[in-house]
Design a protein around this motif. Structure first.
Motif, mmCIF file in Angstrom:
data_model
loop_
_atom_site.group_PDB
_atom_site.id
_atom_site.type_symbol
_atom_site.label_atom_id
_atom_site.label_comp_id
_atom_site.label_asym_id
_atom_site.label_seq_id
_atom_site.Cartn_x
_atom_site.Cartn_y
_atom_site.Cartn_z
ATOM 1 N N ILE A 12 -7.617 25.848 7.354
ATOM 2 C CA ILE A 12 -6.995 26.110 6.055
ATOM 3 C C ILE A 12 -8.066 26.255 4.986
ATOM 4 C CG2 ILE A 12 -5.594 25.109 4.212
ATOM 5 C CD1 ILE A 12 -3.895 23.849 6.261
ATOM 6 N N ASN A 13 -7.892 27.277 4.153
ATOM 7 C CA ASN A 13 -8.767 27.460 2.985
ATOM 8 C C ASN A 13 -7.958 27.242 1.726
ATOM 9 O OD1 ASN A 13 -11.102 28.237 4.437
ATOM 10 N ND2 ASN A 13 -10.178 30.236 4.768
ATOM 11 N N TYR A 14 -8.547 26.577 0.760
ATOM 12 C CA TYR A 14 -7.893 26.406 -0.544
ATOM 13 C C TYR A 14 -8.916 26.340 -1.629
ATOM 14 C CZ TYR A 14 -8.856 21.361 -0.181
ATOM 15 O OH TYR A 14 -9.436 20.143 -0.071
ATOM 16 N N LYS B 296 6.044 17.861 7.257
ATOM 17 C CA LYS B 296 6.571 19.144 7.739
ATOM 18 C C LYS B 296 5.459 20.021 8.278
ATOM 19 C CE LYS B 296 10.893 19.620 5.350
ATOM 20 N NZ LYS B 296 11.870 20.551 4.840
ATOM 21 N N PHE B 297 4.314 19.992 7.601
ATOM 22 C CA PHE B 297 3.178 20.794 8.047
ATOM 23 C C PHE B 297 2.718 20.342 9.436
ATOM 24 C CE2 PHE B 297 -1.311 21.934 8.323
ATOM 25 C CZ PHE B 297 -1.277 23.261 7.933
ATOM 26 N N GLY B 298 2.801 19.062 9.710
ATOM 27 C CA GLY B 298 2.423 18.538 11.022
ATOM 28 C C GLY B 298 3.422 18.869 12.112
ATOM 29 N N GLU B 299 4.679 19.097 11.734
ATOM 30 C CA GLU B 299 5.737 19.371 12.709
ATOM 31 C C GLU B 299 5.848 20.843 13.086
ATOM 32 O OE1 GLU B 299 9.202 17.998 10.666
ATOM 33 O OE2 GLU B 299 8.612 15.896 10.785
ATOM 34 N N GLN B 300 5.473 21.736 12.151
ATOM 35 C CA GLN B 300 5.673 23.169 12.354
ATOM 36 C C GLN B 300 4.395 23.928 12.032
ATOM 37 O OE1 GLN B 300 9.218 24.681 10.358
ATOM 38 N NE2 GLN B 300 9.882 22.572 10.046
ATOM 39 N N ALA C 89 -5.134 16.611 2.847
ATOM 40 C CA ALA C 89 -4.447 16.091 4.033
ATOM 41 C C ALA C 89 -4.098 17.229 4.997
ATOM 42 C CB ALA C 89 -3.189 15.332 3.630
ATOM 43 N N LEU C 90 -3.681 18.379 4.447
ATOM 44 C CA LEU C 90 -3.371 19.525 5.299
ATOM 45 C C LEU C 90 -4.638 20.041 5.967
ATOM 46 C CD1 LEU C 90 -0.782 21.517 3.140
ATOM 47 C CD2 LEU C 90 -0.370 19.718 4.820
ATOM 48 N N LYS C 91 -5.742 20.040 5.232
ATOM 49 C CA LYS C 91 -7.027 20.482 5.783
ATOM 50 C C LYS C 91 -7.468 19.547 6.914
ATOM 51 C CE LYS C 91 -11.120 22.764 5.020
ATOM 52 N NZ LYS C 91 -11.226 24.145 5.308
#
Length: 96
Positions: free
Chosen positions: A94-96, A60-64, A86-88
């Protein structure tokens, strides 16, 4: 209790980002918690989307485009650190 709730809104929700048309992805394998958190954030003016596995959340993160991600640490298919890594990889900002 009402005063505490106001403070909770102020200190937890408001520092995330201004609410107007901001989208938050909730990744958690607990469906009830996703629904509860999604309803709360919707009432505060955020658009929300949900995923119940790490792999679906990454997809979903890759789509939107999302302004924030709330991710559980223990998911059925992977842990939260793997999801965030993976999101990074998809978005280095992105910071986490």
């Amino acid at each position: 209790m009402r005063h505490y709730r106001k403070e909770l809104d102020l200190y937890i929700i408001n520092p995330l980002l201004p609410t107007m048309n901001k989208k938050i992805l909730i990744i958690d394998d607990d469906t009830d918690l996703c629904i509860l958190l999604g309803r709360y954030l919707s009432r505060k003016g955020y658009d929300t989307d949900m995923a119940h596995t790490g792999s679906k959340g990454i997809a979903k993160f890759g789509e939107q485009k999302f302004d924030a991600v709330i991710c559980d640490y223990r998911l059925g298919d992977m842990d939260g650190k793997q999801v965030m890594a993976a999101l990074k990889a998809k978005d280095p900002a992105i910071n986490y």
